[in-house]
Write a protein that holds these residues in place. Structure first.
Motif, PDB file in Angstrom:
ATOM      1  N   ARG A 139       7.838  -5.294  -6.091  1.00  0.00           N
ATOM      2  CA  ARG A 139       6.502  -5.758  -6.492  1.00  0.00           C
ATOM      3  C   ARG A 139       5.615  -6.112  -5.296  1.00  0.00           C
ATOM      4  O   ARG A 139       4.471  -5.667  -5.200  1.00  0.00           O
ATOM      5  CB  ARG A 139       6.644  -6.959  -7.418  1.00  0.00           C
ATOM      6  CG  ARG A 139       5.329  -7.419  -8.048  1.00  0.00           C
ATOM      7  CD  ARG A 139       5.576  -8.636  -8.918  1.00  0.00           C
ATOM      8  NE  ARG A 139       6.568  -8.327  -9.939  1.00  0.00           N
ATOM      9  CZ  ARG A 139       7.399  -9.228 -10.458  1.00  0.00           C
ATOM     10  NH1 ARG A 139       7.379 -10.480 -10.012  1.00  0.00           N
ATOM     11  NH2 ARG A 139       8.249  -8.880 -11.388  1.00  0.00           N
ATOM     12  N   ALA A 140       6.139  -6.933  -4.395  1.00  0.00           N
ATOM     13  CA  ALA A 140       5.319  -7.351  -3.244  1.00  0.00           C
ATOM     14  C   ALA A 140       4.964  -6.163  -2.366  1.00  0.00           C
ATOM     15  O   ALA A 140       3.832  -6.052  -1.869  1.00  0.00           O
ATOM     16  CB  ALA A 140       6.061  -8.402  -2.432  1.00  0.00           C
ATOM     17  N   LEU A 141       5.900  -5.243  -2.153  1.00  0.00           N
ATOM     18  CA  LEU A 141       5.631  -4.055  -1.347  1.00  0.00           C
ATOM     19  C   LEU A 141       4.507  -3.238  -1.969  1.00  0.00           C
ATOM     20  O   LEU A 141       3.569  -2.808  -1.273  1.00  0.00           O
ATOM     21  CB  LEU A 141       6.898  -3.207  -1.231  1.00  0.00           C
ATOM     22  CG  LEU A 141       6.752  -1.826  -0.575  1.00  0.00           C
ATOM     23  CD1 LEU A 141       6.215  -1.946   0.848  1.00  0.00           C
ATOM     24  CD2 LEU A 141       8.085  -1.086  -0.598  1.00  0.00           C
ATOM     25  N   HIS A 142       4.558  -3.011  -3.284  1.00  0.00           N
ATOM     26  CA  HIS A 142       3.506  -2.243  -3.944  1.00  0.00           C
ATOM     27  C   HIS A 142       2.160  -2.942  -3.844  1.00  0.00           C
ATOM     28  O   HIS A 142       1.129  -2.293  -3.621  1.00  0.00           O
ATOM     29  CB  HIS A 142       3.868  -2.024  -5.411  1.00  0.00           C
ATOM     30  CG  HIS A 142       4.914  -0.981  -5.610  1.00  0.00           C
ATOM     31  ND1 HIS A 142       5.824  -1.020  -6.641  1.00  0.00           N
ATOM     32  CD2 HIS A 142       5.211   0.140  -4.908  1.00  0.00           C
ATOM     33  CE1 HIS A 142       6.623   0.033  -6.574  1.00  0.00           C
ATOM     34  NE2 HIS A 142       6.275   0.746  -5.526  1.00  0.00           N
ATOM     35  N   GLU A 143       2.151  -4.244  -4.005  1.00  0.00           N
ATOM     36  CA  GLU A 143       0.880  -4.975  -3.978  1.00  0.00           C
ATOM     37  C   GLU A 143       0.217  -4.893  -2.608  1.00  0.00           C
ATOM     38  O   GLU A 143      -1.005  -4.706  -2.516  1.00  0.00           O
ATOM     39  CB  GLU A 143       1.123  -6.438  -4.354  1.00  0.00           C
ATOM     40  CG  GLU A 143       1.455  -6.639  -5.822  1.00  0.00           C
ATOM     41  CD  GLU A 143       1.794  -8.073  -6.159  1.00  0.00           C
ATOM     42  OE1 GLU A 143       1.824  -8.915  -5.220  1.00  0.00           O
ATOM     43  OE2 GLU A 143       2.036  -8.376  -7.347  1.00  0.00           O
ATOM     44  N   PHE A 144       1.019  -5.033  -1.533  1.00  0.00           N
ATOM     45  CA  PHE A 144       0.424  -5.030  -0.196  1.00  0.00           C
ATOM     46  C   PHE A 144       0.191  -3.625   0.353  1.00  0.00           C
ATOM     47  O   PHE A 144      -0.570  -3.453   1.310  1.00  0.00           O
ATOM     48  CB  PHE A 144       1.306  -5.832   0.771  1.00  0.00           C
ATOM     49  CG  PHE A 144       1.167  -7.311   0.624  1.00  0.00           C
ATOM     50  CD1 PHE A 144       0.068  -7.975   1.157  1.00  0.00           C
ATOM     51  CD2 PHE A 144       2.107  -8.053  -0.075  1.00  0.00           C
ATOM     52  CE1 PHE A 144      -0.080  -9.350   1.007  1.00  0.00           C
ATOM     53  CE2 PHE A 144       1.975  -9.420  -0.227  1.00  0.00           C
ATOM     54  CZ  PHE A 144       0.879 -10.075   0.312  1.00  0.00           C
ATOM     55  N   ALA A 145       0.838  -2.627  -0.244  1.00  0.00           N
ATOM     56  CA  ALA A 145       0.659  -1.257   0.252  1.00  0.00           C
ATOM     57  C   ALA A 145      -0.212  -0.423  -0.681  1.00  0.00           C
ATOM     58  O   ALA A 145      -0.261   0.794  -0.563  1.00  0.00           O
ATOM     59  CB  ALA A 145       2.019  -0.583   0.417  1.00  0.00           C
ATOM     60  N   ASP A 146      -0.910  -1.093  -1.602  1.00  0.00           N
ATOM     61  CA  ASP A 146      -1.651  -0.373  -2.635  1.00  0.00           C
ATOM     62  C   ASP A 146      -3.056   0.018  -2.177  1.00  0.00           C
ATOM     63  O   ASP A 146      -4.060  -0.366  -2.758  1.00  0.00           O
ATOM     64  CB  ASP A 146      -1.731  -1.214  -3.912  1.00  0.00           C
ATOM     65  CG  ASP A 146      -2.223  -0.405  -5.108  1.00  0.00           C
ATOM     66  OD1 ASP A 146      -2.040   0.819  -5.087  1.00  0.00           O
ATOM     67  OD2 ASP A 146      -2.774  -1.021  -6.043  1.00  0.00           O
ATOM     68  N   GLY A 164      -4.364   7.208  -2.715  1.00  0.00           N
ATOM     69  CA  GLY A 164      -3.123   6.502  -2.410  1.00  0.00           C
ATOM     70  C   GLY A 164      -1.921   7.280  -2.927  1.00  0.00           C
ATOM     71  O   GLY A 164      -2.046   8.449  -3.303  1.00  0.00           O
ATOM     72  N   CYS A 165      -0.776   6.630  -2.959  1.00  0.00           N
ATOM     73  CA  CYS A 165       0.396   7.330  -3.488  1.00  0.00           C
ATOM     74  C   CYS A 165       1.353   6.329  -4.139  1.00  0.00           C
ATOM     75  O   CYS A 165       1.400   5.159  -3.776  1.00  0.00           O
ATOM     76  CB  CYS A 165       1.111   8.136  -2.408  1.00  0.00           C
ATOM     77  SG  CYS A 165       1.788   7.148  -1.069  1.00  0.00           S
TER      78      CYS A 165
END
Length: 602
Positions: A357-364, A346-347
């Motif tokens: 936070r939500a972006l990181h959680e769903f794109a992790d 990942g990156c």
């Protein structure tokens, strides 16, 4: 949010009739209102009412009174977490929201009340009342709260409440004229038409304006640009499925019907706010079907719900999209996103703040992060041909120009207006609100036509002392006295500063200097009396209070009982003794009633 109980109280007190004209098309509401007001001769009523309310809105005493009235009626939220979060959000909005107050507007103050209704409102005095029911209903979510509270701030900045109330007054006057002159219809029907017209043609347009203005305030302050649309989605869900208040309930089958509501449908507001978020992102970010997050129309990911108590999919979608929109708005190229490959394939990208936070959680995961990198890279590559970034910056430049023009208007205010602002600062100091007084004085010192510069230093010095900056306070106070040694008020302000510093002898010397300049100024003996009393010099305090009494009989209530009984036994009896005796009499009567009731029970 609506204007709450203050609106109801004002309307009930001022309006004894109903409306003036029939509902007009929304796009033409303002023009139609002006034409109708002029033709019916009620424009004078509008202007008079508006002037009165705006005058109240510039008075800190009225602002504090409106706050006290609200708190007395509703109480304060006892939950420390609610208050902490609201304070943090309001501090962020007021300090970083990038707005301009009009010269006859005050700095915002606020409280979280112990009211279970899902509501917040901004009084015409720039006091914002936030119900705990709203905070809990939005799960104390900072970005959703920021959207709602910035909406309320916009009402205050644009003085919507004052203008709307004044238009309502004019409409009710106009209706009475029409009905008396032509006997158009019965009062109940006309009253209903008045309520409809005010809601749709006066209040409703300002709700749209407050949504838009609030979006820009909260986005500039660094909150998630998806917070506005998320708040509308959450509000719709709460009012439909969770509220225990029948008056708040929103029937999903009733959407789209034209009623007497002065607020747009939450679904329409959500779409508008989502559109503002897309514009903020240079047109790159959209949410499809309230769950698919897209970049330039290509799906990045589909969100799911993450709470145990209800489906928050829609809010998650707007928070993921909002984080992307914020990044596209602030970062001019791909490199600024900080994409860095991780060992798991990942990156990492952007910072780990709450907004992302939500972006990181769903794109992790490796697949989604790789797709994100590709879509973001394509988006920037396409900007040169589309001109999307240029258009976004031009739109922001226009908004900044409008703010600069408003700021320039404030800076050009005449000395009379600035004096009112300076007086308002001194009133804040009277109430112990040094921080608000200093905000006012920042505006005064920035003005091109300050007027009495020495007085400005004196008032700012006192404000600094009230705020706890005693050294800075004395510097300003000394400067005021040096600049104008003929103004007794400058010495009285310095006396107050020195009193707060604990320099009582020096404070008394300044009071004496003020008395020498203006022997009729009542505040020199009053302050001297208070200081002598504090020092334990009762004889000197009594003499000073006598001098004050001779100058200001109407200020007799400021004299403590122990001194007033010597200075004026008659006044002392009226002010202290009789009320005490009456209180004791009532206590005795209540005691006797209680005993009689007990005897009967036995």
């Amino acid at each position: 949010m609506n204007q709450k109980n203050w609106k109801a109280a004002v309307l009930a007190a001022l309006f004894c009739a109903g409306s003036v004209f029939f509902p007009a098309a929304r796009a033409e509401a303002v023009d139609v209102w002006t034409i109708a007001a002029q033709s019916l001769g009620v424009l004078a009523a509008y202007r008079s009412t508006l002037a009165s309310i705006l005058s109240m809105g510039a008075d800190p005493a009225a602002q504090i009174a409106s706050m006290a009235q609200d708190v007395e009626k509703n109480g304060l939220d006892p939950n420390e977490n609610d208050v902490r979060i609201v304070n943090a959000v309001m501090q962020g909005l007021t300090e970083h929201g990038g707005y301009v107050l009009k010269t006859n507007s005050l700095p915002f103050i606020w409280h979280v009340t112990d009211n279970a209704d899902f509501n917040a409102c901004c009084y015409p005095t720039d006091y914002i009342s936030i119900n705990r029911g709203l905070v809990r209903g939005l799960h104390a979510d900072e970005d959703e709260l920021a959207a709602v509270l910035a909406h309320e701030m916009t009402h205050g900045i644009e003085q919507h409440s004052a203008k709307n109330y004044a238009k309502a007054v004019a409409q009710y006057f106009g209706m009475s004229f029409l009905n008396i002159d032509a006997g158009l219809t019965d009062w109940n029907t006309l009253n209903a038409l008045a309520n409809y017209s005010i809601a749709k043609n006066v209040t409703l347009p300002t709700e749209y304006a407050a949504d838009e203005g609030g979006f820009y305030i909260m986005a500039r302050a660094g909150f998630n640009p998806g917070g506005g649309a998320a708040a509308m989605a959450r509000m719709a869900y709460y009012l439909t499925y969770e509220t225990q208040n029948v008056l708040e309930y929103q029937d999903p089958d009733e959407k789209g019907k034209d009623d007497f509501s002065d607020h747009p449908e939450t679904e329409l507001r959500e779409k508008r706010l989502a559109g503002l978020m897309t514009d903020w992102s240079a047109g790159h970010v959209t949410v499809k079907d309230r769950k698919h997050v897209c970049i330039d129309g290509k799906e990045l990911l589909t969100v799911t719900w993450t709470r145990d108590d209800y489906d928050n999919t829609v809010e998650n979608a707007y928070y993921v999209a909002g984080a992307l929109a914020k990044a596209f708005h602030e970062k001019d190229d791909l490199a600024a996103w900080g994409f860095a490959e991780r060992s798991d394939g990942g990156c990492d990208f952007l910072d780990a703040s709450r907004v992302n936070r939500a972006l990181h959680e769903f794109a992790d995961d490796a697949k989604t992060s790789a797709r994100l990198y590709a879509l973001v890279a394509d988006a920037y590559a396409a900007e040169e041909a589309s001109g999307a970034r240029t258009k976004m910056k031009e739109a922001e430049a226009l908004r900044q120009e409008a703010m600069a023009a408003a700021r320039q208007t404030a800076l050009e205010a005449n000395a009379k207006v600035i004096k009112k602002m300076r007086d308002a600062a001194d009133t804040y100091s009277d109430y112990g609100m040094g921080d608000k007084a200093l905000i006012q004085m920042e505006r005064v010192f920035a003005a091109k036509h300050m007027g009495d510069e020495a007085e400005s230093y004196a008032i700012r010095g006192r404000a600094k002392a009230v705020a706890g900056d005693y050294d800075g306070a004395l510097i300003d106070a000394d400067k005021a006295c040096a600049m104008d040694a003929k103004n007794a008020d400058n010495f009285l302000n310095r006396a107050d500063v020195r009193h707060m510093r604990g320099e009582l002898t020096e404070a008394l010397a300044d009071c004496a200097a003020a008395k020498a300049i203006d022997a009729k100024n009542p505040y020199a003996p009053l302050m001297s009396a208070q200081i002598y009393d504090e020092m334990g010099n009762k004889d000197a305090a009594l003499a000073a209070y006598r001098d004050f009494y001779a100058l200001r009989r109407d200020g007799v209530r400021r004299i403590p009982e122990e001194y007033l009984k010597t200075i004026s036994p008659k006044d002392c009896r009226e002010i202290y003794e009789k009320p005490r005796e009456e209180k004791e009499r009532k206590r005795q009567e209540e005691y006797k009633k209680t005993n009689k009731t007990s005897e009967k029970t036995i």
